[in-house]
Design a protein around this motif. Sequence first.
Motif, PDB file in Angstrom:
ATOM      1  N   ILE A  62      39.079  38.817  33.549  1.00  0.00           N
ATOM      2  CA  ILE A  62      39.696  40.118  33.267  1.00  0.00           C
ATOM      3  C   ILE A  62      40.677  40.508  34.371  1.00  0.00           C
ATOM      4  N   SER A  63      41.841  41.010  33.940  1.00  0.00           N
ATOM      5  CA  SER A  63      42.881  41.440  34.882  1.00  0.00           C
ATOM      6  C   SER A  63      42.563  42.846  35.362  1.00  0.00           C
ATOM      7  N   ALA A  64      42.370  42.990  36.676  1.00  0.00           N
ATOM      8  CA  ALA A  64      42.049  44.299  37.247  1.00  0.00           C
ATOM      9  C   ALA A  64      43.112  44.681  38.266  1.00  0.00           C
ATOM     10  N   THR A  65      43.214  45.988  38.506  1.00  0.00           N
ATOM     11  CA  THR A  65      44.072  46.466  39.582  1.00  0.00           C
ATOM     12  C   THR A  65      43.196  47.208  40.580  1.00  0.00           C
ATOM     13  N   TRP A  66      43.333  46.831  41.835  1.00  0.00           N
ATOM     14  CA  TRP A  66      42.600  47.497  42.919  1.00  0.00           C
ATOM     15  C   TRP A  66      43.578  47.704  44.061  1.00  0.00           C
ATOM     16  N   MET A  67      43.769  48.953  44.458  1.00  0.00           N
ATOM     17  CA  MET A  67      44.700  49.264  45.554  1.00  0.00           C
ATOM     18  C   MET A  67      46.074  48.651  45.296  1.00  0.00           C
ATOM     19  N   GLU A  68      46.566  48.814  44.058  1.00  0.00           N
ATOM     20  CA  GLU A  68      47.897  48.301  43.683  1.00  0.00           C
ATOM     21  C   GLU A  68      47.970  46.771  43.663  1.00  0.00           C
ATOM     22  N   LYS A  69      46.859  46.100  43.807  1.00  0.00           N
ATOM     23  CA  LYS A  69      46.882  44.630  43.779  1.00  0.00           C
ATOM     24  C   LYS A  69      46.203  44.129  42.507  1.00  0.00           C
ATOM     25  N   SER A  70      46.713  43.025  41.984  1.00  0.00           N
ATOM     26  CA  SER A  70      46.065  42.413  40.817  1.00  0.00           C
ATOM     27  C   SER A  70      44.932  41.514  41.292  1.00  0.00           C
ATOM     28  N   ILE A  71      43.750  41.793  40.791  1.00  0.00           N
ATOM     29  CA  ILE A  71      42.561  41.023  41.161  1.00  0.00           C
ATOM     30  C   ILE A  71      41.937  40.528  39.860  1.00  0.00           C
ATOM     31  N   HIS A  72      41.541  39.267  39.823  1.00  0.00           N
ATOM     32  CA  HIS A  72      40.928  38.724  38.605  1.00  0.00           C
ATOM     33  C   HIS A  72      39.411  38.667  38.749  1.00  0.00           C
ATOM     34  N   ILE A  73      38.731  39.207  37.739  1.00  0.00           N
ATOM     35  CA  ILE A  73      37.270  39.221  37.755  1.00  0.00           C
ATOM     36  C   ILE A  73      36.773  38.382  36.584  1.00  0.00           C
ATOM     37  N   VAL A  74      35.977  37.373  36.899  1.00  0.00           N
ATOM     38  CA  VAL A  74      35.369  36.567  35.833  1.00  0.00           C
ATOM     39  C   VAL A  74      34.028  37.211  35.475  1.00  0.00           C
ATOM     40  N   GLY A  75      33.830  37.418  34.195  1.00  0.00           N
ATOM     41  CA  GLY A  75      32.536  37.901  33.695  1.00  0.00           C
ATOM     42  C   GLY A  75      31.816  36.701  33.098  1.00  0.00           C
ATOM     43  N   GLU A 110      40.927  44.951  24.551  1.00  0.00           N
ATOM     44  CA  GLU A 110      41.982  45.324  23.598  1.00  0.00           C
ATOM     45  C   GLU A 110      43.078  46.132  24.305  1.00  0.00           C
ATOM     46  N   ALA A 111      42.663  47.084  25.148  1.00  0.00           N
ATOM     47  CA  ALA A 111      43.636  47.899  25.880  1.00  0.00           C
ATOM     48  C   ALA A 111      44.451  47.009  26.826  1.00  0.00           C
ATOM     49  N   LEU A 112      43.787  46.048  27.461  1.00  0.00           N
ATOM     50  CA  LEU A 112      44.514  45.147  28.366  1.00  0.00           C
ATOM     51  C   LEU A 112      45.526  44.297  27.605  1.00  0.00           C
ATOM     52  N   ARG A 113      45.151  43.909  26.386  1.00  0.00           N
ATOM     53  CA  ARG A 113      46.094  43.090  25.607  1.00  0.00           C
ATOM     54  C   ARG A 113      47.329  43.905  25.219  1.00  0.00           C
ATOM     55  N   SER A 114      47.157  45.217  24.973  1.00  0.00           N
ATOM     56  CA  SER A 114      48.339  46.056  24.696  1.00  0.00           C
ATOM     57  C   SER A 114      49.218  46.136  25.928  1.00  0.00           C
ATOM     58  N   THR A 115      48.596  46.312  27.098  1.00  0.00           N
ATOM     59  CA  THR A 115      49.360  46.348  28.349  1.00  0.00           C
ATOM     60  C   THR A 115      50.132  45.046  28.525  1.00  0.00           C
TER      61      THR A 115
END
Length: 278
Positions: A66-79, A94-99
């Motif tokens: 999952i694509s996350a934003t933390w402190m303006e940085k893109s961080i990837h989190i595997v679930g 779904e919201a991320l896919r719209s983005t």
Amino acid sequence: MPPCHDLHTHSTASDGSFSPAELVREASGAGITHLALSDHDTTAGLAEAARAADEAGLHLIPAVEISATWMEKSIHIVGLRIDPSCPELQEGLEALRSTRLWRAEEMGRRLDKHGIPGAFEAASSLTPSGMVTRTHFARVILAHGLAASLSDVFNRYLTHGKPGYVSTRWADLEQVVSWIRQAGGTAVVAHPQRYKLTASWMRRLLGEFKEMGGAALEVVAGSAHAQEVQAAASHARRFGLMASAGSDFHSPEHPWLKLGRLPPLPADLKPVWSLWRE
Ligand code: AMP
Ligand code: MN
Ligand code: MN
Ligand code: MN
């Protein structure tokens, strides 16, 4: 066969080049016994992968990156070990896919102005699943003969400050961890060496991640050097995070990054799979 885990891989459901079933067969042939399919912001490949895993006698771990934003940085989190039917998780994805779609259109407009017309349409046509990533744009630009390799395309067109780069706000890190937990999964910070964080920023990230309910760090990541693995291992120790191992395999075009060829985890760390029974 001794257990062999690869807990971070991609298929054509996002930006990988093997279909989910092909990926499972390749992984099985490479000696992997436990494979996580972790496509970007989608679980669409999991059902096909699960059927192929049954046939191949391999344990498929349902996962997502999952694509996350933390402190303006893109961080990837595997679930890992998520239940893909979880509504909170699916609404978030779904919201991320719209983005993602919005960003891809904007990338197309910028590349258009930069003399690469039709990039959005061309990138979209490479991905019938509708998941347009920078990898797809990179393949289009490469096919135009405008760069020497995929990483050359990234460096010249698709990273911060370059013509096709669009700064994007993904989901908040805290939300991402919460979706994964609601889906019964384990949240893992992917490829820590890629974020170019100083040690103190990394400590800040991992401290907050742990507070949010994050559980593990990808200590052995496909593209990490031995020194980076050591640094990640010491972060995992400091924050009491479990250790994961994943190649981040996308395609055989990257000969240095193979399925089933990961070094072992440092022996004192708790592997994330020690939580699982099989
Ligand atoms: P996106 O999530 O659309 O921003 O795309 C990110 C994806 O681009 C990553 O998951 C990688 O697969 C790929 N990527 C990022 N940087 C590079 C690079 N330097 N060389 C090749 N692929 C890259
Ligand atoms: Mn990718
Ligand atoms: Mn990633
Ligand atoms: Mn990945």
